[in-house]
Write an enzyme that holds these catalytic residues in place. Structure first.
Site, short mmCIF file in Angstrom:
data_model
loop_
_atom_site.label_atom_id
_atom_site.label_comp_id
_atom_site.label_asym_id
_atom_site.label_seq_id
_atom_site.Cartn_x
_atom_site.Cartn_y
_atom_site.Cartn_z
N ARG A 56 0.84 -1.06 0.04
CA ARG A 56 -0.01 -0.02 -0.13
C ARG A 56 0.76 1.30 0.07
O ARG A 56 1.73 1.46 0.91
CB ARG A 56 -0.88 -0.02 1.21
CG ARG A 56 -1.54 1.36 1.46
CD ARG A 56 -2.69 1.33 2.47
NE ARG A 56 -3.75 0.65 2.20
CZ ARG A 56 -5.21 0.87 2.65
NH1 ARG A 56 -5.12 1.69 3.62
NH2 ARG A 56 -6.23 0.24 2.15
N HIS A 71 -8.08 0.55 -5.80
CA HIS A 71 -7.84 -0.30 -4.59
C HIS A 71 -8.42 -1.48 -5.18
O HIS A 71 -9.71 -1.78 -4.76
CB HIS A 71 -8.77 0.61 -3.78
CG HIS A 71 -8.56 0.15 -2.44
ND1 HIS A 71 -7.86 -0.92 -1.89
CD2 HIS A 71 -9.47 0.32 -1.12
CE1 HIS A 71 -8.11 -1.31 -0.82
NE2 HIS A 71 -8.61 -0.26 -0.25
N CYS A 129 -16.44 1.41 1.85
CA CYS A 129 -15.22 0.62 1.88
C CYS A 129 -14.73 1.03 3.18
O CYS A 129 -13.90 -0.01 3.67
CB CYS A 129 -14.34 0.78 0.98
SG CYS A 129 -13.89 2.82 0.92
N ARG A 189 -13.31 -8.70 2.91
CA ARG A 189 -11.97 -8.44 2.50
C ARG A 189 -11.10 -9.63 2.94
O ARG A 189 -10.17 -10.14 2.14
CB ARG A 189 -11.56 -7.18 3.40
CG ARG A 189 -12.37 -5.74 3.15
CD ARG A 189 -12.01 -5.30 1.82
NE ARG A 189 -10.66 -5.11 1.52
CZ ARG A 189 -9.80 -4.12 1.61
NH1 ARG A 189 -10.22 -3.20 2.35
NH2 ARG A 189 -8.50 -4.10 1.32
N1 CP Z 1 -11.17 -0.01 3.18
C1 CP Z 1 -10.00 -0.24 3.61
O1 CP Z 1 -9.11 -0.22 2.59
O2 CP Z 1 -9.59 0.30 4.82
P1 CP Z 1 -8.36 0.39 5.59
O3 CP Z 1 -7.76 1.70 4.85
O4 CP Z 1 -8.44 0.71 7.04
O5 CP Z 1 -7.35 -0.55 5.14
N1 NVA Z 2 -10.15 6.64 -0.99
C1 NVA Z 2 -9.64 6.22 0.17
C2 NVA Z 2 -9.78 4.97 0.76
C3 NVA Z 2 -9.34 4.46 1.80
C4 NVA Z 2 -9.74 2.79 2.13
C5 NVA Z 2 -8.18 6.66 0.44
O1 NVA Z 2 -7.47 6.34 -0.50
O2 NVA Z 2 -7.90 7.28 1.70
#
Ligand code: CP
Ligand code: NVA
Length: 306
Positions: free
Chosen positions: A103, A130, A265, A293
């Protein structure tokens, strides 16, 4: 040849269907207490340069449930943070690890690591995409609606990483998608063009509109995400103003198809993109969505590692 999962179209429509079937089976086995240590003896690196609750925990727990070891890393604690190049880092990772979950901010960073790595790389969120989120959201939709094909999803909010993966995912799987976003916050044009090309094959209908009420008409699923993604904190006030009227509240939800479900999400900003009334109400499936997830990412790892 190793394969990566950086964007939804890295898998074919049939492969996505297969992953969702595996995920459903793993979920059932887990509920029945049946172990499935299919990755025994393997090690999976997890490099997180942004905050995470769901993704980080669900991957780490999923790796454990598959009998493998998670090696949790962060960019500022490895030598890449002090200038070791991405290709060199990827080559070293490949000598120890069986896969890498990452990430980070720039999508190109993940692409560069994946190119030099001999191990599968899984995108756990970049500024652009994502994919693990949307694949697991598909599992939730299949569980609740029995199918993906022809289901209508209304995405209300920012044309961000989640919206981009929804565009590509729905286009691949034949899901009809209506995205409503304020002017200046539309999804990336190239992603929209790629999604339109994919939609021609699947028969999905895609549209980008301005008015949330138009998007939710006949929708089976209402979906939203934060107005301020990670890395955009200094835009918070501008964004709050720009997104006024894009809240999923009871009035907007009432304009969707009767029985429509509401997805997010997470993390949610209650009172901004979604009201507590809707999020805690009977149409909300957000907790099932978060759970899925785990099962879906396990299925993705099996697909890439076995
Ligand atoms: N939805 C999601 O990716 O959550 P986190 O940022 O907590 O991993
Ligand atoms: N769009 C958000 C998603 C978090 C899961 C971000 O990138 O922060």
């Amino acid at each position: 040849m190793k394969r990566d999962f950086l964007r939804i179209p890295d898998f074919s429509r049939d492969e996505v269907a297969g992953i969702l079937e595996t995920a459903a089976r793993l979920k059932k086995e887990r509920k029945e207490g049946k172990p499935h240590r299919l990755l025994e003896g393997k090690s999976v690196g997890m490099l997180f340069n942004k905050s995470s609750t769901r993704t980080r925990i669900s991957f780490e727990v999923g790796i454990y449930q598959l009998g493998a070891q998670a090696v949790v890393l962060s960019g500022d604690k490895i030598q890449m943070g002090r200038g070791e190049t991405r290709p060199d880092t990827a080559k070293v990772f490949s000598r120890y690890l069986d896969a890498l979950v990452i990430r980070t901010y720039a999508h190109e960073e993940v692409e560069e690591l994946a190119k030099s790595a001999d191990i599968p790389v899984i995108n756990a969120l970049t500024d652009m995409y994502h994919p693990c989120q949307i694949l697991s959201d598909m599992l939730t939709i299949v569980e609740k609606r029995g199918k993906l094909d022809g289901v209508k999803v209304a995405y209300i909010g920012d044309g961000n990483n989640v919206a981009h993966s929804w565009l590509l995912g729905s286009a691949l799987m034949g899901i009809n998608l209506s995205v409503a976003c304020p002017e200046g916050y539309e999804p990336d044009k190239q992603v929209v063009a790629e999604a339109n090309a994919l939609a021609e094959k699947s028969g999905a209908s895609l549209e980008i509109v301005r008015d949330p009420s138009v998007a939710v008409k006949d929708a089976d699923v209402l979906y939203t995400d934060t107005w301020v993604s990670m890395g955009q904190d200094e835009e918070t006030e501008t964004r709050r103003k720009a997104f006024a009227g894009f809240t999923i509240d009871s009035a907007l939800a009432g304009k969707a198809r009767p029985g429509a479900m509401v997805m997010h999400c997470l993390p949610a900003h209650r009172g901004e993109e979604i009201t507590s009334e809707v999020m805690d109400g009977p149409a909300s499936v957000v907790w099932d969505q978060a759970e899925n997830r785990l099962h879906t990412q396990k299925a993705i790892m099996l697909k890439l590692l076995l």
